[in-house]
Design a protein around this motif. Structure first.
Motif, PDB file in Angstrom:
ATOM      1  N   ILE A  98       0.847  -1.188   0.000  1.00  0.00           N
ATOM      2  CA  ILE A  98       0.000   0.000   0.000  1.00  0.00           C
ATOM      3  C   ILE A  98       0.879   1.234   0.000  1.00  0.00           C
ATOM      4  O   ILE A  98       1.690   1.434   0.913  1.00  0.00           O
ATOM      5  CB  ILE A  98      -0.932   0.028   1.228  1.00  0.00           C
ATOM      6  CG1 ILE A  98      -1.676  -1.297   1.360  1.00  0.00           C
ATOM      7  CG2 ILE A  98      -1.906   1.177   1.143  1.00  0.00           C
ATOM      8  CD1 ILE A  98      -1.160  -2.191   2.466  1.00  0.00           C
ATOM      9  N   VAL A 100       1.090   5.192   0.382  1.00  0.00           N
ATOM     10  CA  VAL A 100       0.313   6.308   0.943  1.00  0.00           C
ATOM     11  C   VAL A 100       1.256   7.428   1.351  1.00  0.00           C
ATOM     12  O   VAL A 100       2.472   7.244   1.444  1.00  0.00           O
ATOM     13  CB  VAL A 100      -0.506   5.855   2.168  1.00  0.00           C
ATOM     14  CG1 VAL A 100      -1.558   4.847   1.784  1.00  0.00           C
ATOM     15  CG2 VAL A 100       0.408   5.284   3.239  1.00  0.00           C
ATOM     16  N   LEU A 143      -1.677  -1.045  -4.283  1.00  0.00           N
ATOM     17  CA  LEU A 143      -2.733  -0.073  -4.002  1.00  0.00           C
ATOM     18  C   LEU A 143      -2.089   1.255  -3.661  1.00  0.00           C
ATOM     19  O   LEU A 143      -1.119   1.310  -2.906  1.00  0.00           O
ATOM     20  CB  LEU A 143      -3.578  -0.577  -2.825  1.00  0.00           C
ATOM     21  CG  LEU A 143      -4.617   0.358  -2.214  1.00  0.00           C
ATOM     22  CD1 LEU A 143      -5.713   0.653  -3.218  1.00  0.00           C
ATOM     23  CD2 LEU A 143      -5.202  -0.283  -0.953  1.00  0.00           C
ATOM     24  N   ILE A 145      -3.059   5.409  -2.477  1.00  0.00           N
ATOM     25  CA  ILE A 145      -4.088   6.282  -1.919  1.00  0.00           C
ATOM     26  C   ILE A 145      -3.540   7.705  -1.869  1.00  0.00           C
ATOM     27  O   ILE A 145      -2.455   7.936  -1.324  1.00  0.00           O
ATOM     28  CB  ILE A 145      -4.497   5.830  -0.507  1.00  0.00           C
ATOM     29  CG1 ILE A 145      -5.039   4.406  -0.539  1.00  0.00           C
ATOM     30  CG2 ILE A 145      -5.534   6.784   0.093  1.00  0.00           C
ATOM     31  CD1 ILE A 145      -5.188   3.777   0.828  1.00  0.00           C
ATOM     32  N   ARG A 146      -4.293   8.650  -2.444  1.00  0.00           N
ATOM     33  CA  ARG A 146      -3.887  10.054  -2.430  1.00  0.00           C
ATOM     34  C   ARG A 146      -5.132  10.948  -2.451  1.00  0.00           C
ATOM     35  O   ARG A 146      -6.238  10.494  -2.787  1.00  0.00           O
ATOM     36  CB  ARG A 146      -3.026  10.398  -3.648  1.00  0.00           C
ATOM     37  CG  ARG A 146      -1.635   9.817  -3.653  1.00  0.00           C
ATOM     38  CD  ARG A 146      -0.758  10.369  -2.554  1.00  0.00           C
ATOM     39  NE  ARG A 146       0.628   9.969  -2.731  1.00  0.00           N
ATOM     40  CZ  ARG A 146       1.132   8.787  -2.396  1.00  0.00           C
ATOM     41  NH1 ARG A 146       0.333   7.858  -1.877  1.00  0.00           N
ATOM     42  NH2 ARG A 146       2.396   8.503  -2.578  1.00  0.00           N
ATOM     43  N   TRP A 152      -2.250  11.671 -11.443  1.00  0.00           N
ATOM     44  CA  TRP A 152      -2.179  10.205 -11.461  1.00  0.00           C
ATOM     45  C   TRP A 152      -1.631   9.722 -12.809  1.00  0.00           C
ATOM     46  O   TRP A 152      -1.898  10.306 -13.859  1.00  0.00           O
ATOM     47  CB  TRP A 152      -3.562   9.600 -11.242  1.00  0.00           C
ATOM     48  CG  TRP A 152      -4.133   9.852  -9.880  1.00  0.00           C
ATOM     49  CD1 TRP A 152      -4.643  11.026  -9.406  1.00  0.00           C
ATOM     50  CD2 TRP A 152      -4.258   8.909  -8.814  1.00  0.00           C
ATOM     51  NE1 TRP A 152      -5.077  10.879  -8.112  1.00  0.00           N
ATOM     52  CE2 TRP A 152      -4.857   9.592  -7.718  1.00  0.00           C
ATOM     53  CE3 TRP A 152      -3.943   7.569  -8.667  1.00  0.00           C
ATOM     54  CZ2 TRP A 152      -5.130   8.970  -6.501  1.00  0.00           C
ATOM     55  CZ3 TRP A 152      -4.210   6.931  -7.465  1.00  0.00           C
ATOM     56  CH2 TRP A 152      -4.805   7.635  -6.394  1.00  0.00           C
ATOM     57  N   PRO A 158      -8.185   6.265 -10.649  1.00  0.00           N
ATOM     58  CA  PRO A 158      -8.558   6.585  -9.257  1.00  0.00           C
ATOM     59  C   PRO A 158     -10.054   6.468  -9.004  1.00  0.00           C
ATOM     60  O   PRO A 158     -10.870   6.888  -9.825  1.00  0.00           O
ATOM     61  CB  PRO A 158      -8.082   8.033  -9.084  1.00  0.00           C
ATOM     62  CG  PRO A 158      -7.983   8.577 -10.474  1.00  0.00           C
ATOM     63  CD  PRO A 158      -7.636   7.429 -11.358  1.00  0.00           C
ATOM     64  N   LEU A 161     -12.663   7.283  -2.399  1.00  0.00           N
ATOM     65  CA  LEU A 161     -12.495   6.521  -1.173  1.00  0.00           C
ATOM     66  C   LEU A 161     -13.132   7.222   0.017  1.00  0.00           C
ATOM     67  O   LEU A 161     -13.906   6.614   0.751  1.00  0.00           O
ATOM     68  CB  LEU A 161     -11.007   6.290  -0.888  1.00  0.00           C
ATOM     69  CG  LEU A 161     -10.679   5.581   0.425  1.00  0.00           C
ATOM     70  CD1 LEU A 161     -11.163   4.131   0.368  1.00  0.00           C
ATOM     71  CD2 LEU A 161      -9.178   5.626   0.712  1.00  0.00           C
ATOM     72  N   TYR A 268     -10.142  11.839  -0.788  1.00  0.00           N
ATOM     73  CA  TYR A 268      -9.131  10.804  -0.989  1.00  0.00           C
ATOM     74  C   TYR A 268      -9.620   9.864  -2.095  1.00  0.00           C
ATOM     75  O   TYR A 268     -10.803   9.534  -2.180  1.00  0.00           O
ATOM     76  CB  TYR A 268      -8.919   9.980   0.284  1.00  0.00           C
ATOM     77  CG  TYR A 268      -7.986  10.604   1.281  1.00  0.00           C
ATOM     78  CD1 TYR A 268      -6.599  10.565   1.101  1.00  0.00           C
ATOM     79  CD2 TYR A 268      -8.476  11.215   2.429  1.00  0.00           C
ATOM     80  CE1 TYR A 268      -5.736  11.121   2.023  1.00  0.00           C
ATOM     81  CE2 TYR A 268      -7.618  11.781   3.370  1.00  0.00           C
ATOM     82  CZ  TYR A 268      -6.249  11.727   3.157  1.00  0.00           C
ATOM     83  OH  TYR A 268      -5.400  12.279   4.072  1.00  0.00           O
ATOM     84  N   TYR A 269      -8.652   9.421  -2.917  1.00  0.00           N
ATOM     85  CA  TYR A 269      -8.929   8.438  -3.960  1.00  0.00           C
ATOM     86  C   TYR A 269      -7.959   7.271  -3.816  1.00  0.00           C
ATOM     87  O   TYR A 269      -6.883   7.413  -3.229  1.00  0.00           O
ATOM     88  CB  TYR A 269      -8.765   9.069  -5.348  1.00  0.00           C
ATOM     89  CG  TYR A 269      -9.843  10.064  -5.704  1.00  0.00           C
ATOM     90  CD1 TYR A 269     -10.918   9.710  -6.507  1.00  0.00           C
ATOM     91  CD2 TYR A 269      -9.785  11.373  -5.222  1.00  0.00           C
ATOM     92  CE1 TYR A 269     -11.908  10.623  -6.834  1.00  0.00           C
ATOM     93  CE2 TYR A 269     -10.766  12.297  -5.533  1.00  0.00           C
ATOM     94  CZ  TYR A 269     -11.832  11.921  -6.339  1.00  0.00           C
ATOM     95  OH  TYR A 269     -12.803  12.825  -6.653  1.00  0.00           O
ATOM     96  N   TYR A 270      -8.364   6.136  -4.360  1.00  0.00           N
ATOM     97  CA  TYR A 270      -7.475   4.986  -4.398  1.00  0.00           C
ATOM     98  C   TYR A 270      -7.439   4.432  -5.818  1.00  0.00           C
ATOM     99  O   TYR A 270      -8.352   4.656  -6.622  1.00  0.00           O
ATOM    100  CB  TYR A 270      -7.923   3.884  -3.428  1.00  0.00           C
ATOM    101  CG  TYR A 270      -9.157   3.125  -3.872  1.00  0.00           C
ATOM    102  CD1 TYR A 270      -9.059   2.006  -4.698  1.00  0.00           C
ATOM    103  CD2 TYR A 270     -10.433   3.535  -3.482  1.00  0.00           C
ATOM    104  CE1 TYR A 270     -10.186   1.321  -5.117  1.00  0.00           C
ATOM    105  CE2 TYR A 270     -11.566   2.855  -3.890  1.00  0.00           C
ATOM    106  CZ  TYR A 270     -11.428   1.742  -4.712  1.00  0.00           C
ATOM    107  OH  TYR A 270     -12.551   1.072  -5.137  1.00  0.00           O
ATOM    108  N   ILE A 284      -9.035  -2.986   0.369  1.00  0.00           N
ATOM    109  CA  ILE A 284      -9.914  -1.851   0.091  1.00  0.00           C
ATOM    110  C   ILE A 284     -11.253  -2.025   0.800  1.00  0.00           C
ATOM    111  O   ILE A 284     -11.775  -1.078   1.418  1.00  0.00           O
ATOM    112  CB  ILE A 284     -10.122  -1.695  -1.428  1.00  0.00           C
ATOM    113  CG1 ILE A 284      -8.830  -1.205  -2.090  1.00  0.00           C
ATOM    114  CG2 ILE A 284     -11.264  -0.709  -1.709  1.00  0.00           C
ATOM    115  CD1 ILE A 284      -8.879  -1.260  -3.593  1.00  0.00           C
TER     116      ILE A 284
END
Length: 307
Positions: A98, A100, A143, A145-146, A152, A158, A161, A268-270, A284
């Motif tokens: 992950i 992050v 994965l 996450i931002r 991106w 994305p 999230l 936030y998006y993943y 997730i």
């Protein structure tokens, strides 16, 4: 030779009976009947052509041949069991990487990881922190996450999230000495500022239609981690994303004195890597469940919906 192996269920029954020196206790261990153990051992004796036990009224004692067989077979069975456990653990332990930002890792993800590991002991989470979005062509991850949808890599898609907001927090001890019942009381407090989020106070005041706090003293820190620690220690008031506060609010280290004054933040998006391990989707789903629970506890917004 493998073809010379005796009936292995019978060997298992024999080792249990030899260890306990009792057919009855062997039957209890194996969750079968006394007669089943007796039949297995008789079958084994017929296969080997030797008597393994001397049957007595309340005890079954190994014969010399039985003792010699037990000493060799018990070691072999232990080796088989050890090999099986080792192989099972190796096959079951699957990794998910992950990627992050450090603040999200420290304040949201890491405090919750024990729950994930308890639920999914066969999955090994590996947390990689970076301030920049990773490049799938050069970096390995399952994965990412931002915040926001910009920057991106084209290969990443994305997905929403988490909604987020900036809220005001303080240590209970600070509010016991200096009250904060309305926005006009803000000038009585020191404002804690993170250089990575230097404009938070100005944006929050503008969003909440409040006047600038020109007379309030301020303390500046390099990162939000230090701001929150200073806030916990009662040095002043802090503005912080609600997503990073759940553990502090749950524990009572911090409170939100003016809960109605909230400023929306970028979501936030993943995204999953093209070759992401299947365990990434499990991770997730677990995150989404955590976010929903935070919302129920009124500690954070609901998961984002829509684009």
């Amino acid at each position: 030779m493998i073809t010379d192996l005796p009936p292995l269920n019978a060997v298992r029954a024999f080792t249990a009976a030899a260890r306990h020196e009792s057919f009855s206790r062997a039957a209890e261990e194996l969750h079968v009947s006394h007669s089943a153990v007796s039949r297995h051992i008789k079958l084994l004796e017929e296969h080997l052509g030797v008597l393994l036990f001397e049957r007595r009224i309340r005890q079954s004692v190994l014969t010399p041949a039985g003792q010699a067989f037990y000493e060799q077979v018990s070691v072999a069975l232990t080796q088989i069991a050890t090999a099986a456990v080792s192989l099972r653990r190796g096959a079951a332990l699957r990794k998910v990487i992950i990627n992050v930002r450090p603040s999200f890792a420290v304040r949201w993800l890491i405090p919750r990881l024990p729950q994930f590991m308890a639920l999914y002991p066969e999955i090994q989470p590996e947390v990689v922190t970076s301030t920049l979005l990773p490049d799938p062509a050069r970096e390995t991850f399952d994965l990412v996450i931002r915040r926001g949808r910009s920057g991106w890599a084209p290969a990443l898609q994305p997905q929403c999230l988490l909604e987020d907001e900036v809220v005001l927090v303080a240590a209970p001890s600070l509010l016991q000495t200096t009250a904060l019942n309305s926005p006009k009381d803000l000038t009585r407090h020191t404002l804690l500022v993170s250089r990575t989020r230097a404009n938070d106070w100005q944006k929050w005041l503008e969003h909440c239609a409040l006047k600038p706090l020109r007379q309030s003293p301020t303390l500046h820190f390099d990162h939000m981690h230090f701001v929150l620690q200073a806030c916990v220690d009662g040095l002043g008031l802090a503005l912080c994303p609600a997503s990073l506060l759940a553990k502090d609010l749950t524990s009572g280290r911090l409170v939100c004195p003016l809960p109605a004054l909230r400023q929306p933040l970028t979501r936030y998006y993943y995204a999953l890597a093209a070759d992401a391990a299947p365990e990434a989707q499990v991770f997730i789903e677990w995150m989404l469940a955590q976010i929903r629970q935070d919302a129920v506890d009124n500690l954070a917004p609901l998961p984002a919906s829509g684009a």
